[in-house]
Every structure is written in structure tokens, then in C-alpha cells.
Scaffold this motif. Structure first.
Motif, mmCIF file in Angstrom:
data_model
loop_
_atom_site.group_PDB
_atom_site.id
_atom_site.type_symbol
_atom_site.label_atom_id
_atom_site.label_comp_id
_atom_site.label_asym_id
_atom_site.label_seq_id
_atom_site.Cartn_x
_atom_site.Cartn_y
_atom_site.Cartn_z
ATOM 1 N N LYS A 43 0.834 -1.200 0.000
ATOM 2 C CA LYS A 43 0.000 0.000 0.000
ATOM 3 C C LYS A 43 0.866 1.246 0.000
ATOM 4 O O LYS A 43 1.936 1.285 0.614
ATOM 5 N N ARG A 44 0.376 2.275 -0.667
ATOM 6 C CA ARG A 44 1.088 3.544 -0.677
ATOM 7 C C ARG A 44 0.985 4.200 0.693
ATOM 8 O O ARG A 44 -0.102 4.344 1.259
ATOM 9 N N TRP A 45 2.136 4.601 1.226
ATOM 10 C CA TRP A 45 2.139 5.355 2.485
ATOM 11 C C TRP A 45 2.090 6.844 2.197
ATOM 12 O O TRP A 45 1.357 7.579 2.851
ATOM 13 N N GLY A 46 2.894 7.308 1.247
ATOM 14 C CA GLY A 46 2.951 8.731 0.936
ATOM 15 C C GLY A 46 4.383 9.185 0.742
ATOM 16 O O GLY A 46 5.285 8.378 0.499
ATOM 17 N N ASP A 47 4.616 10.475 0.839
ATOM 18 C CA ASP A 47 5.935 11.066 0.629
ATOM 19 C C ASP A 47 6.535 11.493 1.959
ATOM 20 O O ASP A 47 5.838 12.002 2.848
ATOM 21 N N TYR A 48 7.834 11.297 2.080
ATOM 22 C CA TYR A 48 8.576 11.735 3.257
ATOM 23 C C TYR A 48 9.971 12.115 2.782
ATOM 24 O O TYR A 48 10.608 11.369 2.025
ATOM 25 N N LEU A 49 10.441 13.281 3.212
ATOM 26 C CA LEU A 49 11.686 13.819 2.708
ATOM 27 C C LEU A 49 11.628 13.826 1.177
ATOM 28 O O LEU A 49 10.655 14.278 0.607
ATOM 29 N N ARG A 50 12.635 13.288 0.471
ATOM 30 C CA ARG A 50 12.622 13.380 -0.977
ATOM 31 C C ARG A 50 12.104 12.121 -1.667
ATOM 32 O O ARG A 50 12.129 12.025 -2.890
ATOM 33 N N TYR A 51 11.584 11.158 -0.880
ATOM 34 C CA TYR A 51 11.185 9.891 -1.474
ATOM 35 C C TYR A 51 9.694 9.602 -1.268
ATOM 36 O O TYR A 51 9.030 10.210 -0.429
ATOM 37 N N SER A 52 9.196 8.647 -2.054
ATOM 38 C CA SER A 52 7.847 8.120 -1.883
ATOM 39 C C SER A 52 7.948 6.721 -1.284
ATOM 40 O O SER A 52 8.948 6.020 -1.490
ATOM 41 N N TYR A 53 6.888 6.321 -0.600
ATOM 42 C CA TYR A 53 6.968 5.064 0.136
ATOM 43 C C TYR A 53 5.743 4.183 -0.071
ATOM 44 O O TYR A 53 4.605 4.670 -0.117
ATOM 45 N N LEU A 54 6.003 2.894 -0.186
ATOM 46 C CA LEU A 54 4.993 1.842 -0.116
ATOM 47 C C LEU A 54 5.285 1.012 1.124
ATOM 48 O O LEU A 54 6.430 0.984 1.607
ATOM 49 N N GLN A 55 4.279 0.321 1.612
ATOM 50 C CA GLN A 55 4.510 -0.588 2.738
ATOM 51 C C GLN A 55 3.865 -1.939 2.447
ATOM 52 O O GLN A 55 2.718 -2.021 1.999
ATOM 53 N N LEU A 56 4.624 -2.983 2.705
ATOM 54 C CA LEU A 56 4.155 -4.352 2.554
ATOM 55 C C LEU A 56 4.025 -4.965 3.935
ATOM 56 O O LEU A 56 5.014 -5.128 4.647
ATOM 57 N N ASP A 57 2.808 -5.290 4.310
ATOM 58 C CA ASP A 57 2.537 -5.898 5.612
ATOM 59 C C ASP A 57 2.460 -7.415 5.432
ATOM 60 O O ASP A 57 1.589 -7.924 4.731
ATOM 61 N N PHE A 58 3.393 -8.119 6.038
ATOM 62 C CA PHE A 58 3.371 -9.580 5.967
ATOM 63 C C PHE A 58 3.285 -10.195 7.372
ATOM 64 O O PHE A 58 3.818 -11.270 7.652
ATOM 65 N N SER A 59 2.560 -9.489 8.247
ATOM 66 C CA SER A 59 2.410 -9.940 9.623
ATOM 67 C C SER A 59 1.753 -11.309 9.718
ATOM 68 O O SER A 59 2.010 -12.070 10.662
ATOM 69 N N ALA A 60 0.911 -11.635 8.755
ATOM 70 C CA ALA A 60 0.187 -12.910 8.808
ATOM 71 C C ALA A 60 1.097 -14.107 8.569
ATOM 72 O O ALA A 60 0.727 -15.245 8.870
ATOM 73 N N VAL A 61 2.285 -13.876 8.024
ATOM 74 C CA VAL A 61 3.216 -14.980 7.789
ATOM 75 C C VAL A 61 3.935 -15.287 9.100
ATOM 76 O O VAL A 61 4.680 -14.453 9.612
ATOM 77 N N ARG A 62 3.706 -16.469 9.624
ATOM 78 C CA ARG A 62 4.229 -16.833 10.933
ATOM 79 C C ARG A 62 5.176 -18.027 10.890
ATOM 80 O O ARG A 62 5.814 -18.349 11.884
#
Length: 857
Positions: A332-351
Motif C-alpha cells: 500500500k502507498r504510504w505517501g511522501d517523506y523527505l525526498r522519497y515516496s513510500y509503499l509498505q508491505l505488511d506480511f504480519s500474517a506470515v508466521r
């Protein structure tokens, strides 16, 4: 620490990161495919893959030269040049004079930046003006008054280029080719004066000669990522500053003409712009891995012009090398911070335990684990290696390797009065001892740790480390024993058990130094530091810094007789009395007395005796308020509170209950900085004490969770000249402390966010900032072996330095960036605490890092 209100601290915690609105910022439109420089909204010049900063950064007062100022070049995401300014030597060092910033004016309409600076000692001002000029930036030096006679032939415009960026590259000077040397070996010329950066305390001065000269330089013409063209109205010379000192840079320099005013010099600086270039993605994640129950989020850092929709995947590594995709939700897109853009991948379900890698497009991480013991042992290198190597006054051996001999047997001489020294040390108008300036102070050559990447003993760091190690001992009782310490023979042998827990041995070693200070002069001292820059810059075996013999004025230079020496190489002790240092040392000694009660009853008793006597003595008079730099203790009330808390924990004496209670209102106003001490007192205080703390805990918990949303990494990211690993460690340990004492208010999430940040989940890269911890960690750092481009296992570096306004930086190719790469002992001790805290919380029955609590209950 700072003595400010609780509301100010909450605001500062929020302000230390980017605004929350960054999460929803719209993507930046792709720039046109041309190489025209523009003065962007961030206040620097931009073209595709190339930026020129003009005094966006300035030294923060800690040291003169931190390589973050003047004209700077960022090319294909890497800062390759800095310190573009008028300087007074060809290869200036850390202690050379530098102009003082007067003002900086940006004219967006004309695309110009004008900066006024001055050398106050010469009553001389100058301006540096920049303007966009096609694909280049023209930088001019403008004088209203000619160069002062004293600076004629000395003042010149310099621009420094990072050596590691130009190793194995060529250059051209007016079309004549050359190659950048990997190691300095240029001719030197003798000079009347010795440069302070030279690392020598005696002998003639020497300065490097120019490698090449010309009015047009092209650096690295063969490499689009490093190509820079400089055109000048005057001759430009190329120097290799490493001939002067190991931390020197390649320097281009033009002397300013004498007797002229107006625009006396103009350089046209043209970095290589590459339309369509995209910085490769970075997949920030924990190099240590994760426990099965943990929240597992990888943050993908992207060039803001990167509009590709690439798959983000988690792959499980099989024994046969197979890579099996694991089911996860899309990034999922998180947004912009400093000079970069960010996505986040949540894989908490993998145990499922195992070995994994993360992948985004063609970018793939190093392997990491999912395992119940993911955090187990993460602190071992710090205790097994880093702290033994840091032990002063000991011979330290590791198998075939001698880290250093028995250093500083000649400690220490009384520092001169009314003297401001290097490294933020100073002596006041009196010695506050029975010793005369220059006189030997017996008894100080014992115990203590080298403070940082250098070799001084900073008392404030000593007691901070002692208290941190005692907290680890009392909370988790780690019996790890891999180091043999023989104080009688002054020898430490690494990887050899001796029957005593290593943590206790390190506590004892620090305590010996604090006790020695009180035995020698009757109070805590600022520390013990080298007498001159030559010793301070020493890199190599610490035992070769001095001759180990007490200096005797009756002997000639170099003469040795009856165990004494005519060489004045002994370190100096700075002794002006400061109540803050006394209180901090009281806290360290009182804590140590508990930890040493069984291992060394005599030292335990002595430490507590000094602590109680010194407390009583401090109560009998107005406080001694001498302050200088960061060597004279923290805020007085905070240090006094810490002393009262530790004395209370050790003695249970009602007098200290009253002291803690009376000091609590001041601590409530600075709760973020003192909460670990405040909470430590709870078991020994009346119930009303804990109840009175609840509003501050609620406010802190709310501020912490709000600040966590301000950047994709969930921790406070600082923006000063020293990067923020220490702040991250402190915030995580604060969260652990409050979660244990107030679980209904403070969740444990911030503990894990802090740990993950330290070991790879941070901006700029995915490297672990703890050397030898995690699959990929710092292997080029600012330890005392930095000249070897090496590391010390278990050392913690400052980490992500924000080059204002928006570049996160941590160089793995150049160890001499002390603001991002220097090990310091307090962070090492805090890492030992944090790693064990995370392990405890992760292993606790039913505890899950993803669970949250209502922070406003």
C-alpha cells in the motif's frame, strides 16, 4: 536533555518528523526530459538526477567541519561534494577556521541564492552568490572589501569531493587526463607553520602540492553518476587532502585575487544530469528478522518519479535455493517523506519459521529469519567485542589479534586554568584540586572506557553506561561469560570465559574510574582527554599514544629516568567542579554498588560510601554551576533526581524518598527526558507518587503514537548534525519502561519499532546500524580503527543523518563522517538493554507486538 515544559517536549517530539499530511501527499509529476537546472521549492537547484545545494546546511556548533555545509552536490542520490566556501588553506581540517554564516537569501523569481559570511577575526565579510545557468549553477565570490593582507595568498574558494566517490575514476584538467589516487602519495612542501589537521605535535609544517591545474576540470568523465564539470574565471588546483590527514577529501580550489572588489571569482558547476534516471528502490526491513507473532512491515523507498507498478513479494527460501512466494496483501502507498515516496508491505500474517527475502521488482533483500529467537543474542557482539575493545588502561587481546596495549599508564596531568580545549572540554578559573596546572594527578590510570571513536574518558558517558549496564543486569540477569578480565595484570582476553558474568565485569571497570576520580581529587571530573590535536587524532594502538611514563619537567624531551619521562604526552584531567557531574556520578556509583555487592563487596561498599557522602556534601552548599559543552553533566535538576532515585533504590533511606518527591514536579515538566528515573522510583515511593505520574504518562503515550504516524518508520527522526540512533534508542527504552509500569496506558509497539529502525527499517538504506548484528550491517564505521575502513562488532553508529532539507544519508564507503558513523559507548549500552527488552516482550506468554492499547485511557 533540556529543561523545558512537557508541552514543549511533546511538540518537539512531533516536530522532529515530517508532518502527518505527508501520508496523503499527491505524487510529484514527472519532470520534463531535459537537463535545465531549476531552483525548486525546497531551496536548492534541481535537474534530473542532479542537485546543487547552496548553504542549505550549516555547522551546528559542535565542530567546525562536519562536512555538511556550503555548496554541495547530490548526484544520482549520493552526496558527492560539500564545503563549497571560502577557506584559508588548500586542505582545511576539522580545527581550521571557517567563515561564520551571517545570512542566506533565496530569490525564487530570479533563481538566485546569496549568502553573506564573515571571518570575524579579520573583520572581513564576503558573499557567495549562485544562479542557475542552463544545466549548471554559476557560483560567484563577491567582495565589498579586498582580501585582507593577512589572508592574501591564503583565502580561496574550495569545493571538496568525497574520495570514495572518485576512487578508480579519472579526471581531465584543460583536456589533460589524470587518475584519482586510491592512496595519497603526493609531494609535500615545507611550511613555517604546522597545520592542526596534520596529526603531528612537533616538527616542521607541511602542505600538499597540487595534483593538477587548469581552468576547466571534468571529474569522472567516464561515469554518468560521478561526472562533474567545473569552469572557472581563475586557475583551479586539485589537491588530495589525505596527504594531510586520513579524513581529508579531494579539493578543487581557486585563490582569491588580492586588491580587488566586486565579483572576484566565478565557477560554473555542472553536475551530470540524466533525464529519466530513477534511484533504485530500497526495501527497508529488519536485518535481524522477526518473531512469528510480530508485526512485520517492510517499507519500500522509491524515487518520487518512479511510477512503475511493480510487484512486492515475500519469498521463503528453501534448502535447495528455491524461492516460494508467500501470500500477502498488496503493498500500500504510504505517501511522501523527505525526498522519497513510500509503499509498505505488511506480511504480519506470515508466521512460519524459516528464511525469507523480500522483493520489489528486480530489487531483492539479503535473507532474514522468522523465528522465535530472532532477537536472541543481538546484544552479544556489543558485550563480547565492542565493550572489551573500549576498555581503557587494559591490554586487550582477541585470539591472534591485539586490539590495543595497556594504554595511558601515565594518566593524568592537571589541565591549565582558563583554558578552552578540543572536543568540548574546558577548565575554569581554578583547578578545584590541590594540584597545580601541569602537575601529575596520581591514581587516575585505572578503569573507564574510550568514549567514542577517539580515546578520551568522558565522565558523563561513563556513569551513563554504568547505569544502563546495571539496569540490564537487574532486569535480566544475563550470565553470559565470554571475556576474561585480569585487573591485576591489566589484561582482557576476549572469547575466554573466566567464571564471572561479563556484564558485571564491565560495570566494575567503569566503577573503578569513577571511584578513582573521587579518590584523586575529591569530586567527579569532566574527563581525561589528549593534550593536543596530534594525540587526539591518533589512529592505531591506543598504548602508542603516550610513552606510559609520568611526565617530569626536570628531564629533557625524550629523556627517560626512574620510570619518568621528559615527554609531555600525558593526557589532561579537566577538574573544575560541577554539581551536575557529581550528581550523575552519585547515581552511577549507587547503582554499581548494587550490581557489585556479590562480585566485589569491597568496591560495592566504597562506591556507595562515596555516593552517600557526596550527596550530603552537595546538600551543604549552593550548587557549583560550571558548564561547558557536553562534558559537565546534564541539567542539574535531572542529575540530582537521578542521584536521589539510585540512592533510594540502593538504601531505601526515607531521606531519598523526600528528595525524589520534592524533585518530581520539575521532572514532570521534562518527563520525556527523565521518565525512566521517575518510573524506577515507583516501588519505593508511596502510592500517590505513581498516581501523580499518570497524566504525564498519558500525554507521553499520546505524543509517541502521534509522532509514529509522521513518517513511515514510526520513530522520531532527528535533523541535527549528529544523527538520531540515540534518540531512537531512548524513545524505545522509554516505551519499554512505561509499558512495564503502565501497560494499560502504554503499548509495546514503540519498543519494536525502535529495534527494527536500528537494524535496517529506516530511510536511505536497509543496513543495520549495529555492526555485525543482522545479515547486512555497518562494516565501515568511525571507530578507532576507521583508517582501516573497518568496524568493531557490536558498535552502534548514529545512523541516518538528514542533509537538509531532505536527503537521508549514511555512508558505508567513507568512515570519517562522524555525525553518522561514530560509535559511542552510551548507545552501545542502550542497545544491550533494547535487544533484551524486545526479546523479553516477544517471548512473553500471550504477548504480541501488534497489540495496541488505548493511549488516552
Amino acid at each position: 536533555m533540556a529543561t523545558r515544559s512537557a508541552m514543549w517536549m511533546i511538540g518537539a517530539l512531533l516536530a522532529s518528523t515530517a508532518p502527518l499530511a505527508a501520508q496523503t501527499a499527491a505524487p510529484v509529476a514527472t519532470k520534463p526530459a531535459n537537463t535545465e537546472m531549476v531552483l525548486g521549492d525546497s531551496g536548492y537547484y534541481e535537474a534530473p538526477a542532479a542537485n546543487v545545494l547552496v548553504f542549505s546546511n550549516w555547522y551546528d556548533g559542535l565542530f567546525a567541519d562536519s562536512k555538511i555545509s556550503g555548496v554541495e552536490i547530490v548526484q544520482q542520490g549520493e552526496r558527492i561534494a560539500t564545503n563549497g566556501d571560502v577557506r584559508l588553506s588548500a586542505t582545511p581540517g576539522q580545527w581550521d577556521a571557517i567563515g561564520r554564516l551571517v545570512d542566506r537569501k533565496v530569490d525564487a523569481a530570479s533563481g538566485t541564492i546569496t549568502v553573506t559570511l564573515e571571518y570575524p577575526d579579520y573583520k572581513w565579510r564576503y558573499r557567495v552568490r549562485s544562479e542557475k545557468r542552463g544545466g549548471a549553477v554559476a557560483v560567484s565570490v563577491i567582495l565589498d572589501e579586498p582580501v585582507p593582507a593577512a589572508l592574501a595568498g591564503k583565502a580561496g574558494f574550495n569545493l571538496e569531493f568525497l574520495p570514495a566517490a572518485y576512487f578508480h575514476h579519472s579526471y581531465m584538467a584543460d583536456g589533460v587526463s589524470g587518475a584519482f589516487p586510491v592512496y595519497p602519495a603526493d609531494a609535500m612542501i615545507q611550511t613555517p607553520q604546522r597545520n592542526a589537521a596534520s596529526g603531528r605535535a612537533e616538527g616542521p609544517g607541511a602542505e600538499p602540492t597540487a595534483i593538477a591545474k587548469g581552468s576547466r576540470f571534468v571529474l569522472a568523465p567516464e561515469d554518468p553518476a560521478r561526472r562533474v564539470t567545473i569552469r572557472s574565471t581563475a586557475e583551479v588546483q586539485l589537491f588530495d587532502g589525505r596527504n594531510q590527514a586520513q579524513n581529508g577529501w579531494f579539493v578543487l580550489r581557486s585563490l582569491l585575487p588580492a586588491g580587488r572588489t566586486g565579483t572576484v571569482l566565478e565557477w560554473t558547476i555542472q553536475p551530470n544530469s540524466v533525464p529519466g534516471w530513477l534511484r533504485p528502490p530500497v526495501i527497508a526491513h529488519s536485518q535481524l528478522g522477526y518473531t512469528p507473532d510480530a508485526r512485520k512491515v517492510a517499507t519500500i523507498e522509491l524515487d518520487r518519479n518512479d511510477r512503475r507498478a511493480l510487484p512486492a513479494r515475500l519469498l521463503r527460501v528453501g534448502e535447495d535455493g528455491s524461492m516460494t512466494p508467500m501470500p500477502t496483501a498488496p503493498a500500500k502507498r504510504w505517501g511522501d517523506y523527505l525526498r522519497y515516496s513510500y509503499l509498505q508491505l505488511d506480511f504480519s500474517a506470515v508466521r512460519q519459521p524459516g528464511t525469507y527475502v523480500l522483493e520489489y521488482g528486480t530489487t531483492r533483500t539479503a535473507p532474514f529469519r522468522i523465528a522465535v529467537d530472532a532477537y536472541a543474542g543481538a546484544w552479544h557482539p556489543t558485550l563480547d567485542v565492542y565493550f572489551p575493545v573500549a576498555m581503557d588502561h587494559m591490554f586487550v587481546n582477541e585470539g591472534y589479534r591485539v586490539w590495543h596495549g595497556d594504554a595511558h599508564r601515565d594518566d593524568a596531568r592537571q589541565a591549565p586554568v582558563n583554558h578552552e580545549h578540543i572536543d568540548l572540554y574546558a577548565q575554569g578559573p581554578t583547578t578545584d584540586t590541590k594540584f597545580k596546572p601541569g602537575e601529575h594527578i596520581p591514581g587516575l590510570a585505572v578503569g573507564g572506557w574510550f568514549d567514542a571513536g577517539d580515546y578520551d574518558i568522558r565522565t558523563q558517558s561513563q556513569y551513563q553506561v554504568i547505569r544502563s549496564l546495571v539496569d540490564s543486569w537487574e532486569r535480566w540477569r544475563p550470565m553470559r561469560d565470554t571475556t576474561a578480565v585480569d585487573w591485576t595484570r591489566r589484561k582482557t582476553e576476549m572469547h575466554v570465559p573466566d567464571g564471572t558474568p561479563d556484564l558485571v565485569q564491565q560495570i566494575r571497570h567503569g566503577t573503578l574510574q569513577l571511584v578513582a576520580q573521587f579518590d584523586a581529587v575529591g569530586h567527579a571530573i569532566h574527563g581525561i582527554v589528549e593534550p593536543d590535536v596530534a594525540q587526539y587524532t591518533h589512529l592505531g594502538d591506543a598504548s602508542t599514544k603516550t610513552d606510559g611514563l609520568v611526565y617530569d619537567t626536570a628531564l629533557k624531551l625524550g629523556e627517560e629516568k626512574n620510570g619518568r619521562s621528559g615527554t609531555p604526552d600525558d593526557r589532561w584531567a579537566f577538574t573544575t567542579k560541577a554539581s551536575a557531574l557529581n550528581y550523575g556520578s552519585i547515581a552511577g556509583l549507587a547503582a554499581a554498588s548494587r550490581a557489585l555487592a556479590e562480585a566485589d563487596p569491597a568496591l560495592s561498599k566504597k562506591a556507595l560510601g562515596i555516593a552517600t557522602r557526596t550527596w550530603a556534601e552537595e546538600q551543604s552548599h549552593a550548587p557549583d554551576l560550571y558548564q561547558h559543552g557536553n562534558t559537565t553533566g546534564g541539567p542539574l535538576d535531572a542529575e540530582r533526581f537521578a542521584a536521589a532515585v539510585e540512592l533510594l533504590r540502593t538504601t531505601r533511606d526515607p531521606r531519598y524518598v523526600a528528595a525524589v518527591q520534592s524533585l518530581w514536579p520539575a521532572m514532570e515538566k521534562t518527563f520525556a527526558f527523565n521518565l525512566r528515573d521517575a518510573v524506577a522510583a515507583i516501588p519505593f515511593m508511596p502510592p500517590a507518587y505513581r498516581a501523580a505520574m499518570v497524566p504525564a504518562v498519558r500525554a507521553y503515550a499520546t505524543a509517541t503514537e502521534t509522532a509514529a504516524k509522521a513518517n513511515p518508520f514510526g520513530v522520531p527522526i532527528t535533523t541535527g548534525g549528529w544523527a538520531g540512533s540515540g534518540t531512537v534508542l531512548g524513545t524505545a527504552l522509554n516505551a519499554y519502561t512505561l509499558h512495564k509500569a503502565f501497560p494499560e496506558i502504554m503499548p509495546a509497539d514503540a519498543v519494536f519499532r525502535g529495534l527494527e529502525f536500528l537494524v535496517g527499517h529506516h530511510p536511505g538504506s536497509d543496513i543495520s546500524f549495529v555492526s555485525a548484528v543482522g545479515t547486512v550491517s555497518k562494516e565501515v564505521a568511525y571507530g578507532n580503527n576507521r583508517a582501516d575502513f573497518s568496524f568493531i562488532a557490536g558498535g552502534v553508529v548514529p545512523g541516518v543523518l538528514i542533509i537538509k532539507p531532505d536527503l537521508p544519508e549514511n555512508h558505508e564507503d567513507w568512515p570519517f563522517f562522524w555525525g553518522e558513523n561514530e560509535y559511542v559507548i552510551p548507545e552501545g549500552a542502550m542497545w544491550i538493554e533494547l535487544a533484551q527488552a524486545a526479546q523479553e516482550l516477544a517471548a512473553a506468554a500471550g504477548s504480541k507486538p501488534t497489540q495496541t492499547a488505548n493511549a488516552t485511557k
